[in-house]
Design a protein around this motif. Structure first.
Motif, PDB file in Angstrom:
ATOM      1  N   ASP A   1       0.753  -1.238   0.094  1.00  0.00           N
ATOM      2  CA  ASP A   1      -0.008  -0.045  -0.104  1.00  0.00           C
ATOM      3  C   ASP A   1       0.916   1.328   0.011  1.00  0.00           C
ATOM      4  O   ASP A   1       0.664   2.252  -0.694  1.00  0.00           O
ATOM      5  CB  ASP A   1      -1.025   0.064   1.207  1.00  0.00           C
ATOM      6  CG  ASP A   1      -1.851  -1.166   1.216  1.00  0.00           C
ATOM      7  OD1 ASP A   1      -1.959  -1.761   0.286  1.00  0.00           O
ATOM      8  OD2 ASP A   1      -2.321  -1.482   2.510  1.00  0.00           O
ATOM      9  N   ALA A   2       1.791   1.366   0.829  1.00  0.00           N
ATOM     10  CA  ALA A   2       2.872   2.491   0.898  1.00  0.00           C
ATOM     11  C   ALA A   2       3.440   2.598  -0.221  1.00  0.00           C
ATOM     12  O   ALA A   2       3.637   3.839  -0.772  1.00  0.00           O
ATOM     13  CB  ALA A   2       3.798   2.263   2.030  1.00  0.00           C
TER      14      ALA A   2
ATOM     15  N   ASP B   1      -3.982   8.603  -4.478  1.00  0.00           N
ATOM     16  CA  ASP B   1      -4.682   9.416  -3.421  1.00  0.00           C
ATOM     17  C   ASP B   1      -5.438   8.399  -2.410  1.00  0.00           C
ATOM     18  O   ASP B   1      -5.864   8.963  -1.213  1.00  0.00           O
ATOM     19  CB  ASP B   1      -5.734  10.050  -3.925  1.00  0.00           C
ATOM     20  CG  ASP B   1      -5.302  10.983  -4.826  1.00  0.00           C
ATOM     21  OD1 ASP B   1      -4.502  11.905  -4.660  1.00  0.00           O
ATOM     22  OD2 ASP B   1      -5.639  11.104  -6.112  1.00  0.00           O
ATOM     23  N   GLY B   2      -5.564   7.079  -2.420  1.00  0.00           N
ATOM     24  CA  GLY B   2      -6.026   6.119  -1.487  1.00  0.00           C
ATOM     25  C   GLY B   2      -5.715   4.708  -1.988  1.00  0.00           C
ATOM     26  O   GLY B   2      -5.236   4.499  -2.927  1.00  0.00           O
ATOM     27  N   VAL B   3      -6.130   3.627  -1.062  1.00  0.00           N
ATOM     28  CA  VAL B   3      -6.043   2.477  -1.216  1.00  0.00           C
ATOM     29  C   VAL B   3      -7.411   1.747  -1.202  1.00  0.00           C
ATOM     30  O   VAL B   3      -8.403   2.145  -0.334  1.00  0.00           O
ATOM     31  CB  VAL B   3      -5.269   1.691  -0.315  1.00  0.00           C
ATOM     32  CG1 VAL B   3      -5.194   0.085  -0.275  1.00  0.00           C
ATOM     33  CG2 VAL B   3      -3.950   2.244  -0.189  1.00  0.00           C
TER      34      VAL B   3
ATOM     35  N   ALA C   1      -4.820  -1.083  10.477  1.00  0.00           N
ATOM     36  CA  ALA C   1      -3.337  -0.844  10.321  1.00  0.00           C
ATOM     37  C   ALA C   1      -3.410   0.065   9.019  1.00  0.00           C
ATOM     38  O   ALA C   1      -2.585   0.991   9.215  1.00  0.00           O
ATOM     39  CB  ALA C   1      -2.584  -2.131  10.090  1.00  0.00           C
ATOM     40  N   THR C   2      -3.900  -0.235   8.135  1.00  0.00           N
ATOM     41  CA  THR C   2      -4.202   0.507   6.679  1.00  0.00           C
ATOM     42  C   THR C   2      -4.553   1.972   6.976  1.00  0.00           C
ATOM     43  O   THR C   2      -4.101   2.900   6.550  1.00  0.00           O
ATOM     44  CB  THR C   2      -5.206  -0.065   5.813  1.00  0.00           C
ATOM     45  OG1 THR C   2      -4.796  -1.613   5.662  1.00  0.00           O
ATOM     46  CG2 THR C   2      -4.870   0.394   4.367  1.00  0.00           C
ATOM     47  N   ARG C   3      -5.758   1.927   7.671  1.00  0.00           N
ATOM     48  CA  ARG C   3      -6.109   3.456   8.177  1.00  0.00           C
ATOM     49  C   ARG C   3      -5.152   4.267   8.894  1.00  0.00           C
ATOM     50  O   ARG C   3      -5.218   5.615   8.405  1.00  0.00           O
ATOM     51  CB  ARG C   3      -7.492   3.216   9.028  1.00  0.00           C
ATOM     52  CG  ARG C   3      -8.222   4.643   9.282  1.00  0.00           C
ATOM     53  CD  ARG C   3      -8.905   5.213   8.092  1.00  0.00           C
ATOM     54  NE  ARG C   3      -9.624   6.465   8.324  1.00  0.00           N
ATOM     55  CZ  ARG C   3     -10.668   6.575   8.886  1.00  0.00           C
ATOM     56  NH1 ARG C   3     -11.376   5.626   9.342  1.00  0.00           N
ATOM     57  NH2 ARG C   3     -11.310   7.681   8.915  1.00  0.00           N
TER      58      ARG C   3
ATOM     59  N   LEU D   1      -6.897   8.283   1.496  1.00  0.00           N
ATOM     60  CA  LEU D   1      -8.070   7.560   1.684  1.00  0.00           C
ATOM     61  C   LEU D   1      -7.840   6.018   1.923  1.00  0.00           C
ATOM     62  O   LEU D   1      -7.050   5.539   1.215  1.00  0.00           O
ATOM     63  CB  LEU D   1      -9.347   7.902   0.432  1.00  0.00           C
ATOM     64  CG  LEU D   1      -9.510   9.306   0.348  1.00  0.00           C
ATOM     65  CD1 LEU D   1     -10.190   9.560  -1.081  1.00  0.00           C
ATOM     66  CD2 LEU D   1     -10.508   9.766   1.585  1.00  0.00           C
ATOM     67  N   LEU D   2      -8.907   5.405   2.433  1.00  0.00           N
ATOM     68  CA  LEU D   2      -9.075   3.992   2.540  1.00  0.00           C
ATOM     69  C   LEU D   2     -10.319   3.901   2.189  1.00  0.00           C
ATOM     70  O   LEU D   2     -11.338   4.261   2.844  1.00  0.00           O
ATOM     71  CB  LEU D   2      -8.669   3.428   3.894  1.00  0.00           C
ATOM     72  CG  LEU D   2      -8.889   1.967   4.070  1.00  0.00           C
ATOM     73  CD1 LEU D   2      -8.120   1.116   3.105  1.00  0.00           C
ATOM     74  CD2 LEU D   2      -8.698   1.469   5.318  1.00  0.00           C
TER      75      LEU D   2
END
Length: 337
Positions: A139-140, A148-150, A170-172, A181-182
């Motif tokens: 993700d990173a 802008d997001g995952v 963890a992703t948030r 954004l998630l």
């Protein structure tokens, strides 16, 4: 024989009443219009293959003309270990830069997912903390490229999936630390939450006859507390008439917006591919059903909401024109780039 005959007549009568009631309910034109907060699932080629400047400009024009605010560009799938080989998304950086340049305001999200391992079957084991950690590193990498997001799409997800919720937590933390954004794609919610213990006790989670992986109200609230956007995959209805398919979209729209619409942005997924019963389920029916659901709300949600079009590679120019005419607010129907 007499008992069987009366039973059959009773069942047929109920079916006829249901069909007649659905048909009658379906006839009035919805008063509610659509919105300018909408999403699009986009093909992998945008991140995996080179494109010309003209192609990027044409994409930006399509997004702006149709008031698409979020694009989920397919960037995976994850490998079993939680990684995505860099060779699969070698053009993701140029894509993000081009969309930001030519369609400012459109959010570019990395659409990542895989078949979740359940009862020993599947591809990715989200119960393994090491796998979840590698998912975060992947993700990173996309956020570093300017996304802008995952956008997660793991399937199947059951309403007792604590590992999935841990991944969202963890992703948030990651996306919030970057100001990104998630979002998550989920199946449509259950019709009757009370049936879940029965499904869980009697049905396996794999095989042709399995426990349906649908979120309960409680699980959907837990997900909404951890993400910024929820896209409900309301398509694949498999109902035989337009009125029944429209009722399906209306019911899930109203229920989802009432349940989590004050907490997160909601996109109701609508199809442009050819589903199993395409005479009953299509883009026109889905959009009309979503509008009916919006019209049945007691008040509008506090957060933005709209539809998610699945998908860019199956949507024809005629369908985009129908979408603009029947969904977008009247003041923006003919606005282009």
């Amino acid at each position: 024989m007499r008992w069987a005959g009366w039973t059959a007549a009773y069942v047929l009568g109920l079916v006829a009443l249901t069909l007649a009631g659905a048909w009658t309910w379906w006839q009035p034109e919805p008063e509610a219009r659509g919105t300018e907060a909408n999403a699009l699932w986009a093909r992998h080629q945008w991140v995996g293959e080179p494109h010309t400047d003209a192609e990027y400009r044409a994409l930006a024009e399509l997004l702006e003309q149709n008031r698409i605010t979020d694009v989920f560009f397919h960037a995976g799938p994850f490998e079993a270990d939680g990684t995505v080989p860099a060779a699969k998304y070698r053009y993701a950086g140029p894509l993000a830069k081009a969309v930001h340049r030519y369609a400012p305001g459109v959010r570019v999200q990395a659409y990542l997912g895989q078949i979740r391992e359940v009862e020993g079957k599947g591809v990715i084991d989200l119960d393994d903390p090491a796998v979840r950690e590698r998912v975060l590193r992947t993700d990173a990498a996309f956020l570093d490229l300017g996304f802008d997001g995952v956008h997660y799409d793991f399937e199947p997800i059951y309403p007792d999936d604590g590992a999935f919720l841990a991944l969202l937590d963890a992703t948030r933390a990651l996306t919030r630390s970057r100001g990104r954004l998630l979002s998550v794609a989920l199946e449509q919610s259950t019709l009757v939450d009370a049936a879940q213990p029965v499904y869980k006790a009697l049905l396996p989670r794999t095989g042709p006859w399995h426990y349906p992986p649908r979120p309960t109200d409680a699980f959907l609230r837990k997900v909404a507390a951890r993400v910024d956007q929820v896209a409900v995959m309301a398509y694949d209805v498999s109902l035989p008439t337009q009125s029944l398919a429209g009722w399906h979209f209306a019911r899930h729209t109203r229920h989802t917006l009432e349940l989590i619409g004050d907490r997160v942005t909601v996109f109701m997924g609508v199809p442009t591919y050819r589903p199993l019963m395409d005479w009953a389920e299509n883009l026109t029916v889905a959009l009309r059903g979503v509008r009916r659901g919006i019209g049945e709300l007691k008040r509008p949600p506090k957060r933005p909401y709209g539809v998610g079009v699945y998908a860019d590679w199956t949507t024809t120019p005629a369908e985009w024109a129908r979408y603009r005419a029947t969904w977008l607010p009247a003041a923006t129907e003919k606005v282009g780039r």
